[in-house]
Design an enzyme around this catalytic site. Structure first.
Site, PDB file in Angstrom:
ATOM      1  N   CYS A   9       0.870  -1.183   0.000  1.00  0.00           N
ATOM      2  CA  CYS A   9       0.000   0.000   0.000  1.00  0.00           C
ATOM      3  C   CYS A   9       0.906   1.232   0.000  1.00  0.00           C
ATOM      4  CB  CYS A   9      -0.855  -0.006   1.264  1.00  0.00           C
ATOM      5  SG  CYS A   9       0.165  -0.051   2.750  1.00  0.00           S
ATOM      6  N   CYS A  43       2.828   5.717   8.806  1.00  0.00           N
ATOM      7  CA  CYS A  43       1.897   5.966   7.699  1.00  0.00           C
ATOM      8  C   CYS A  43       0.992   7.159   8.038  1.00  0.00           C
ATOM      9  CB  CYS A  43       1.061   4.706   7.478  1.00  0.00           C
ATOM     10  SG  CYS A  43      -0.260   4.993   6.294  1.00  0.00           S
ATOM     11  N   GLU A  81       0.258  -1.079  15.976  1.00  0.00           N
ATOM     12  CA  GLU A  81      -0.438   0.155  15.563  1.00  0.00           C
ATOM     13  C   GLU A  81      -1.440   0.575  16.638  1.00  0.00           C
ATOM     14  OE1 GLU A  81      -2.876   0.090  11.924  1.00  0.00           O
ATOM     15  OE2 GLU A  81      -4.081   1.548  12.995  1.00  0.00           O
ATOM     16  N   CYS A 102      -8.266   2.505   6.672  1.00  0.00           N
ATOM     17  CA  CYS A 102      -7.667   3.145   5.502  1.00  0.00           C
ATOM     18  C   CYS A 102      -8.217   2.522   4.215  1.00  0.00           C
ATOM     19  CB  CYS A 102      -6.145   3.099   5.571  1.00  0.00           C
ATOM     20  SG  CYS A 102      -5.431   1.742   4.725  1.00  0.00           S
TER      21      CYS A 102
HETATM   22 FE1  F3S Z   1      -0.961   0.805   4.448  1.00  0.00          FE
HETATM   23 FE2  F3S Z   1      -1.087   2.904   5.897  1.00  0.00          FE
HETATM   24 FE3  F3S Z   1      -3.254   1.659   5.205  1.00  0.00          FE
HETATM   25  S1  F3S Z   1       0.438   1.336   6.056  1.00  0.00           S
HETATM   26  S2  F3S Z   1      -2.667  -0.481   5.030  1.00  0.00           S
HETATM   27  S3  F3S Z   1      -1.893   2.750   3.845  1.00  0.00           S
HETATM   28  S4  F3S Z   1      -2.771   2.485   7.190  1.00  0.00           S
END
Ligand code: F3S
Length: 277
Positions: free
Chosen positions: A12, A95, A125, A189
């Protein structure tokens, strides 16, 4: 045998961004310390170690003045403070979607809400989100756990970014009678949702789905769960060596999915091996 490749699959944007930062830093500094595994994929961690990455589990193990990488799952303000106190230079790979969940949890707490994080209490997380809340935050993994949750005036909810929407919905519904005011931030996300939709489609269009990803990866485990729930025959592999011949037997159309922490090079290895059959 025909292969149908799910889209999107693999890294991702959050993991890609974190790994790019880490590789840049490894080139510049040589040795970098990561607090916990930088990514839940053993194969990729092996590769990063060969470039100079060193893993430690706690701030105490960090040498003073060292270069420290914070993984995409993030960490707590307390850990950052301790590392800075040791004179460490921080390379922050958190992220942006995780930062958003951390920030929402912090705001809810500041505004007097009892914070609930929907997710796995042992996941790094979730611990990083919890660490951003100055008061106590509860972690709830399923609606069944809500029964023992006390009634509160104000409850504020955020979610682990890789949570399934259905799980968040059922916890939120169960919390409705528990609060006079309930505020929910959907911090799941989009990358997670899109990969789950892709695997659902593969489950419908194929005779079986191979999900590639680390056995310690939560988002990969969710993909496996989603495909199984659709009644699909699923094979979860961490590397090409785990391809099970007996599972392949008699199947003509196979779907390929991969977790958000599975590197492209590993996906290509699996696809090329299967295409040669
Ligand atoms: Fe990837 Fe960030 Fe979503 S690491 S799975 S884009 S929370």
């Amino acid at each position: 045998m025909r292969l149908i490749i799910g889209k999107p699959l693999g890294f991702c944007f959050g993991v890609k961004r974190a790994i790019d930062e880490l590789e840049k830093a490894l080139k510049k500094y040589g040795n970098i310390y990561a607090l916990g595994s930088p990514i839940h994929n053993e194969e990729e961690v092996k590769r990063l170690k060969s470039l100079g990455l060193r893993l430690v589990e706690s701030v105490e193990e960090l040498p003073s003045q060292s270069i420290v990488f914070i993984r995409a799952h993030g960490t707590t303000p307390e850990v950052l403070k301790q590392a800075k106190h040791k004179g460490c230079t921080i390379i922050d790979g958190t992220c942006p979607s995780v930062k958003n969940a951390q920030e929402k949890a912090r705001l809810l707490s500041e505004e007097g809400y009892e914070v609930v994080i929907v997710g796995d209490p042992n996941h790094p997380e979730v611990q990083s989100i919890k660490g951003c809340v100055s008061a106590y935050a509860s972690v709830i993994n399923s609606s069944k756990d809500v029964a023992t949750f006390p009634n509160k005036d104000k409850i504020g909810v955020v979610s682990q970014t890789t949570q399934e929407e259905g799980a968040l919905l059922s916890v939120v519904s169960a919390l409705v009678p528990k609060a006079r005011e309930l505020r929910v931030y959907n911090t799941i996300c989009k990358a997670t949702l899109h990969r789950q939709e892709a695997v659902r489609k593969l489950a419908a269009d194929t005779e079986g789905v191979i999900v590639i990803g680390g056995h310690n990866s939560t988002n990969t485990a969710k993909l496996v769960e989603v495909a199984k729930r659709e009644g699909c025959d699923v094979l979860w592999i961490a590397n090409p060596q785990e391809i099970d011949e007996s599972w392949l037997y008699g199947k003509h159309i196979i779907g390929i999915a991969a977790g958000a922490s599975t590197p492209d090079w590993l996906i290509k290895e699996v696809i090329s091996l299967l295409s040669r059959r």
